[in-house]
Design an enzyme around this catalytic site. Structure first.
Site, PDB file in Angstrom:
ATOM      1  N   TYR A 130       0.847  -1.205   0.000  1.00  0.00           N
ATOM      2  CA  TYR A 130       0.000   0.000   0.000  1.00  0.00           C
ATOM      3  C   TYR A 130       0.882   1.256   0.000  1.00  0.00           C
ATOM      4  O   TYR A 130       0.671   2.185  -0.789  1.00  0.00           O
ATOM      5  CB  TYR A 130      -0.911  -0.016   1.232  1.00  0.00           C
ATOM      6  CG  TYR A 130      -1.552   1.312   1.528  1.00  0.00           C
ATOM      7  CD1 TYR A 130      -2.656   1.743   0.802  1.00  0.00           C
ATOM      8  CD2 TYR A 130      -1.056   2.147   2.529  1.00  0.00           C
ATOM      9  CE1 TYR A 130      -3.244   2.976   1.061  1.00  0.00           C
ATOM     10  CE2 TYR A 130      -1.645   3.367   2.803  1.00  0.00           C
ATOM     11  CZ  TYR A 130      -2.733   3.782   2.064  1.00  0.00           C
ATOM     12  OH  TYR A 130      -3.311   4.994   2.328  1.00  0.00           O
TER      13      TYR A 130
HETATM   14  C1  UGA Z   1      -3.770   4.355   8.519  1.00  0.00           C
HETATM   15  C2  UGA Z   1      -4.744   4.192   7.350  1.00  0.00           C
HETATM   16  O1  UGA Z   1      -5.470   2.981   7.470  1.00  0.00           O
HETATM   17  C3  UGA Z   1      -4.052   4.244   6.032  1.00  0.00           C
HETATM   18  O2  UGA Z   1      -5.017   4.236   4.995  1.00  0.00           O
HETATM   19  C4  UGA Z   1      -3.223   5.503   5.975  1.00  0.00           C
HETATM   20  O3  UGA Z   1      -2.586   5.642   4.792  1.00  0.00           O
HETATM   21  C5  UGA Z   1      -2.225   5.496   7.127  1.00  0.00           C
HETATM   22  O4  UGA Z   1      -2.944   5.464   8.349  1.00  0.00           O
HETATM   23  C6  UGA Z   1      -1.367   6.713   7.109  1.00  0.00           C
HETATM   24  O5  UGA Z   1      -0.912   7.158   8.149  1.00  0.00           O
HETATM   25  O6  UGA Z   1      -1.131   7.234   6.051  1.00  0.00           O
HETATM   26  P1  UGA Z   1      -2.607   2.686  10.139  1.00  0.00           P
HETATM   27  O7  UGA Z   1      -1.696   3.621  10.836  1.00  0.00           O
HETATM   28  O8  UGA Z   1      -2.193   1.274   9.996  1.00  0.00           O
HETATM   29  O9  UGA Z   1      -2.988   3.188   8.678  1.00  0.00           O
HETATM   30  O10 UGA Z   1      -4.015   2.835  10.917  1.00  0.00           O
HETATM   31  P2  UGA Z   1      -4.956   1.808  11.663  1.00  0.00           P
HETATM   32  O11 UGA Z   1      -5.502   0.805  10.721  1.00  0.00           O
HETATM   33  O12 UGA Z   1      -5.933   2.611  12.420  1.00  0.00           O
HETATM   34  O13 UGA Z   1      -3.968   1.053  12.677  1.00  0.00           O
HETATM   35  C7  UGA Z   1      -3.284   1.755  13.706  1.00  0.00           C
HETATM   36  C8  UGA Z   1      -2.558   0.751  14.581  1.00  0.00           C
HETATM   37  O14 UGA Z   1      -3.524  -0.042  15.271  1.00  0.00           O
HETATM   38  C9  UGA Z   1      -1.678  -0.219  13.821  1.00  0.00           C
HETATM   39  O15 UGA Z   1      -0.453  -0.388  14.482  1.00  0.00           O
HETATM   40  C10 UGA Z   1      -2.443  -1.524  13.846  1.00  0.00           C
HETATM   41  O16 UGA Z   1      -1.639  -2.679  13.881  1.00  0.00           O
HETATM   42  C11 UGA Z   1      -3.215  -1.419  15.135  1.00  0.00           C
HETATM   43  N1  UGA Z   1      -4.488  -2.177  15.086  1.00  0.00           N
HETATM   44  C12 UGA Z   1      -5.385  -1.958  14.099  1.00  0.00           C
HETATM   45  C13 UGA Z   1      -4.740  -3.130  16.070  1.00  0.00           C
HETATM   46  O17 UGA Z   1      -3.922  -3.369  16.976  1.00  0.00           O
HETATM   47  N2  UGA Z   1      -5.913  -3.804  16.017  1.00  0.00           N
HETATM   48  C14 UGA Z   1      -6.844  -3.591  15.050  1.00  0.00           C
HETATM   49  O18 UGA Z   1      -7.920  -4.250  15.064  1.00  0.00           O
HETATM   50  C15 UGA Z   1      -6.581  -2.634  14.064  1.00  0.00           C
END
Ligand code: UGA
Length: 319
Positions: free
Chosen positions: A152
């Site tokens: 991504y």
């Molecule tokens: C997010 C967005 O989903 C992306 O589309 C975007 O591009 C990105 O931010 C960005 O900063 O540009 P992410 O930081 O992975 O990606 O956001 P989340 O999906 O909210 O996850 C945040 C954290 O929570 C991650 O470390 C993930 O592993 C954790 N998480 C997520 C969990 O521990 N459990 C879950 O059920 C979901």
């Protein structure tokens, strides 16, 4: 007041941007493919306020197939938020969809703009991502090395590079905004804040990936809308800006805040850390502050309170 295009208008950030642009008197052409990455009724709900506005014109269109020339000719700005999001789901065969939705769609949009007479070319504000950086120690300024950890992130960086290229080769005023984990009302159902609040409201367990000590620079959606408006006004061809909220917190911290706001204890199920997930994100915000006068306004707890209120309505719980 001008005519503007918002791609991805039915999504989380796009729908908030449409609402704000309409409130300021703009004519808004909203484009969305209504991709099935989450339920259509949720996207329709996102658009509910805009859909009733006389200056809003919605078109269901796939940027990889549709002809946008006539529309682009009418617009002063194209806010390009359409994308296939999601870091952890971008491995395997799904990458073809990421290539289409993120890289090819952006390239087709830029070609359309390039083919217009120079005087007719709209500004393009592209929704990039903190995921272009990979796992780097912060705070990261825009000239830090890019090294995405997920397919991504590779697709978002490729599209950002296309913006840079069309700016340098053809003078297109394309500006990229690197968003850092955006949250707030209408947040995508696959994202951590949404999942955790839903679990709290519905008395379900949450899944924590890894030790939960990974941190994110959480950014409130209203602040991201501010950044888009500032970039359209003040950005220069080829510019790249971090848009971070200054709300650095771990996944464990986030869950504790949600428990406190919802006044419930949430059961945790621990899963292994996920491929593609970075350990930390941390935006250096000097450039956006200096050039766009951008200063995030909404803190993590306040933003979560607003998201909880919205999600109580979404999931039909007023209590
Ligand atoms: C997010 C967005 O989903 C992306 O589309 C975007 O591009 C990105 O931010 C960005 O900063 O540009 P992410 O930081 O992975 O990606 O956001 P989340 O999906 O909210 O996850 C945040 C954290 O929570 C991650 O470390 C993930 O592993 C954790 N998480 C997520 C969990 O521990 N459990 C879950 O059920 C979901």
């Amino acid at each position: 007041m001008s005519t503007v295009i918002v791609t991805g208008c039915a999504g989380f950030i796009g729908s908030h941007l449409c609402d704000r642009l309409l409130a300021s008197g703009h004519e808004v052409i909203g484009l969305d493919a209504m991709t099935g990455n989450y339920p259509r009724w949720v996207k329709e709900r996102n658009l509910r306020a805009a859909a009733g506005h006389p200056k809003f014109h919605f078109m269901e269109v796939d940027l990889c197939a549709g002809d946008l020339e006539e529309l682009a000719r009418r617009a002063a700005v194209v806010f390009h938020l359409a994308a296939l999001p999601g870091v952890r789901s971008s491995w395997g065969t799904s990458f073809a969809d990421y290539l289409g939705g993120n890289v090819l769609a952006t390239q087709r949009l830029l070609e359309t703009v390039k083919n217009l007479d120079a005087i007719r070319r709209p500004t393009v504000v592209y929704a990039s991502s903190s995921s272009v950086y990979g796992d780097m120690e912060g705070p990261l300024a825009e000239d830090a090395p890019t090294s995405p950890r997920s397919p991504y992130g590779v697709s978002k960086l490729a599209a950002e590079q296309l913006c840079r290229l069309y700016a340098s080769e053809f003078g297109i005023r394309a500006v990229s905004l690197r968003y850092f984990t955006v949250f707030g009302p209408r947040q995508r159902p696959d994202m951590a804040v949404h999942r955790f609040i839903r679990a709290a409201l519905c008395s379900q367990p949450v899944t924590v990936y890894g030790d939960g000590e990974q941190t994110r620079d959480f950014t409130y959606v209203g602040d991201v809308v501010d950044a888009n408006l500032a970039a359209a006004e003040l950005g220069r061809a080829g510019d790249v800006f971090n848009i971070g909220g200054g709300n650095r917190a771990s996944v464990n911290d986030l869950l504790a805040i949600i428990e406190s706001v919802c006044s419930v204890a949430v059961q945790r199920q621990v899963c292994p850390a996920q491929p593609g997930d970075v350990r930390r994100t941390y935006a250096d915000m000097e450039k956006a502050a200096a050039r766009l006068a951008f200063r995030p306004q909404v803190g993590l707890t306040e933003g979560i309170e607003r998201q909880v209120a919205d999600m109580r309505r979404l999931y039909g719980r007023q209590s």
